[in-house]
Design an enzyme around this catalytic site. Structure first.
Site, PDB file in Angstrom:
ATOM      1  NE  ARG A   1      28.188   2.316 -20.321  1.00 59.52           N
ATOM      2  CZ  ARG A   1      27.918   1.501 -21.334  1.00 59.52           C
ATOM      3  NH1 ARG A   1      27.708   0.234 -21.119  1.00 59.52           N
ATOM      4  NH2 ARG A   1      27.828   1.974 -22.550  1.00 59.52           N
TER       5      ARG A   1
ATOM      6  CD  GLU B   1      33.049   9.555 -22.941  1.00 57.09           C
ATOM      7  OE1 GLU B   1      33.101   9.787 -24.150  1.00 57.09           O
ATOM      8  OE2 GLU B   1      32.262   8.725 -22.456  1.00 57.09           O
TER       9      GLU B   1
ATOM     10  CD  GLN C   1      39.981  10.231 -33.399  1.00 52.89           C
ATOM     11  OE1 GLN C   1      40.455  10.340 -32.284  1.00 52.89           O
ATOM     12  NE2 GLN C   1      39.785  11.241 -34.205  1.00 52.89           N
ATOM     13  CB  THR C   2      40.572   3.794 -29.489  1.00 52.69           C
ATOM     14  OG1 THR C   2      41.523   4.775 -29.896  1.00 52.69           O
ATOM     15  CG2 THR C   2      41.300   2.491 -29.264  1.00 52.69           C
TER      16      THR C   2
ATOM     17  CG  LEU D   1      45.357   3.862 -26.676  1.00 54.31           C
ATOM     18  CD1 LEU D   1      45.030   4.770 -25.505  1.00 54.31           C
ATOM     19  CD2 LEU D   1      44.079   3.195 -27.164  1.00 54.31           C
ATOM     20  N   GLY D   2      47.535   5.436 -30.613  1.00 47.14           N
ATOM     21  CA  GLY D   2      47.535   6.354 -31.761  1.00 47.14           C
ATOM     22  C   GLY D   2      46.933   7.711 -31.411  1.00 47.14           C
ATOM     23  CE1 TYR D   3      43.548   9.889 -35.811  1.00 47.44           C
ATOM     24  CE2 TYR D   3      43.313   7.697 -34.891  1.00 47.44           C
ATOM     25  CZ  TYR D   3      43.174   8.576 -35.942  1.00 47.44           C
ATOM     26  OH  TYR D   3      42.662   8.137 -37.128  1.00 47.44           O
TER      27      TYR D   3
ATOM     28  CE1 TYR E   1      29.563  11.980 -26.224  1.00 44.79           C
ATOM     29  CE2 TYR E   1      31.971  11.915 -26.334  1.00 44.79           C
ATOM     30  CZ  TYR E   1      30.766  11.329 -25.980  1.00 44.79           C
ATOM     31  OH  TYR E   1      30.757  10.115 -25.348  1.00 44.79           O
TER      32      TYR E   1
ATOM     33  CB  CYS F   1      20.401   2.191 -33.590  1.00 45.62           C
ATOM     34  SG  CYS F   1      19.716   3.092 -34.988  1.00 45.62           S
TER      35      CYS F   1
HETATM   36  S1  SF4 Z   1      13.941   0.934 -34.927  1.00 46.50           S
HETATM   37 FE1  SF4 Z   1      14.929   2.805 -35.473  1.00 46.50          FE
HETATM   38  S2  SF4 Z   1      16.158   3.340 -33.690  1.00 46.50           S
HETATM   39 FE2  SF4 Z   1      15.599   1.211 -33.512  1.00 46.50          FE
HETATM   40  S3  SF4 Z   1      17.278   0.081 -34.415  1.00 46.50           S
HETATM   41 FE3  SF4 Z   1      15.773   0.390 -36.017  1.00 46.50          FE
HETATM   42  S4  SF4 Z   1      16.410   2.250 -37.016  1.00 46.50           S
HETATM   43 FE4  SF4 Z   1      17.469   2.209 -35.072  1.00 46.50          FE
END
Ligand code: SF4
Length: 361
Positions: free
Chosen positions: A29, A41, A46-47, A84-86, A124, A197
């Site tokens: 970052r 990336e 997978q790690t 690291l595999g894969y 992605y 989340c």
């Molecule tokens: S409020 Fe919604 S987005 Fe935030 S942690 Fe809870 S479920 Fe996830």
């Protein structure tokens, strides 16, 4: 548009404010070098982050630029990936580095479309590189953001459905700002998905966007995203032949492109019918010797069991038995580039399971 403009404005502001004070300091970052971001990336697929950090530094110390990676022998690249595999990821990185040097004059492409033309790079990863390195307004969708977005929109269907995938990609695109800042916003949604989340017990009380989250409003955060039961792993049994020459060196075979651990070395091994133990009677012993002979062209005599390890590969759980063996009388190894004698001190890049069996010279 899934939500209104003011909704997106407030969403961005809350996320960026939260990210500014809560994000983890991670080496990839602190750079906008697309090659470094790309390496991180690919490693992060997978790690876990904590495992990747050391590998990332070591890999970039040995291959500091795309040219050095492109020029390196594949063995060297696999060696620095070992653990690291894969390994397909390492081979793809190497092939794409050669593509950049040979076809693009060493210049890393900066658009999602051009990045996606590189070997082994999907939508992605292309979006992540384009937005993190070049601040392009490129949407991204991976495990963390799929979970976060599906909760924000309270999507109760499987996230694997193409209609749901389209909805998620659309949301990923619509949250991006029109001017600068897409890279930071993408980092912020990934970080929120990763730290707050979380798959189990999301920390909604600490979530900066809880007022905009439909799943939280409906009390459905524990049920979204819908998790489909994984099919049971299929059992497999592999037998490896531990054969040493007079100097104590081991006979190893390089896996070919039709096998797992492609290009890595391992004991000569074959697959046999599933069984719990390897107490062999004479006819089973003979059968295994025949299988070695037919599949690998090596005539061996198996003797006793030395070790066994269990490991998982994709949807399989493998029980790997290693048998002390010898070359059958009168049998000579054919000159072959994928068979060789190696001392424990001078091993070529070997499979992760070979490392687990701890052979002694
Ligand atoms: S409020 Fe919604 S987005 Fe935030 S942690 Fe809870 S479920 Fe996830």
């Amino acid at each position: 548009m899934i939500f209104s403009n003011p909704w997106y404005r407030s969403f961005r502001q809350r996320l960026i404010d939260w990210y500014s004070t809560n994000h983890r300091q991670l080496p990839w970052r602190e750079t906008n070098n697309p090659y470094h971001i790309w390496v991180s990336e690919i490693m992060l697929q997978q790690t876990q982050v904590a495992t990747v950090i050391d590998y990332y530094h070591r890999f970039l110390k040995r291959f500091p630029a795309v040219e050095s990676l492109a020029r390196a022998p594949q063995e060297d690249v696999l060696e620095h990936w070992s653990g690291l595999g894969y390994y397909r990821r390492a081979r793809s990185l190497h092939a794409a580095a050669q593509q950049i040097v040979e076809s693009l004059g060493g210049e890393f492409p900066n658009s999602v479309e051009a990045i996606q033309q590189l070997h082994g790079i999907g939508r992605y990863t292309a979006g992540a590189i384009a937005s993190f390195a070049f601040d392009q307004p490129a949407p991204i969708l991976e495990a963390n953001t799929i979970r976060l977005f599906s909760r924000i929109m309270a999507i109760t269907e499987s996230t694997r459905l193409s209609s749901v995938q389209n909805q998620l990609w659309q949301f990923a695109e619509e949250i991006l700002p029109t001017g600068d800042g897409s890279g930071k916003l993408n980092q912020a949604v990934m970080e929120l998905g990763s730290l707050i989340c979380t798959p189990q017990n999301p920390k909604c009380q600490s979530c900066p966007i809880r007022k905009q989250c439909r799943a939280h409003e409906l009390g459905l955060e524990g049920q979204i995203p819908l998790v489909l039961k994984k099919p049971k792993a299929e059992p497999l049994v592999h037998v490896g032949a531990v054969i040493q020459d007079r100097q104590g060196r081991f006979l190893l075979r390089q896996n070919d492109s039709s096998q797992w651990w492609q290009d890595l070395w391992d004991l000569p091994w074959v697959e046999i019918a599933v069984r719990k133990s390897l107490k062999l009677d004479a006819s089973e012993r003979h059968e295994i010797e025949q299988t070695f002979s037919e599949r690998l062209g090596i005539r061996v005599q198996v003797e006793q069991q030395l070790a066994s390890v269990r490991h998982a590969v994709t949807k399989y759980k493998v029980h790997y038995f290693c048998l002390r063996s010898s070359l059958a009388k009168g049998s000579k190894l054919k000159a072959s580039t994928n068979l060789g004698w190696f001392s424990i001190q001078e091993l070529p890049p070997v499979s992760s399971r070979f490392k687990k069996i701890r052979l002694e010279s």
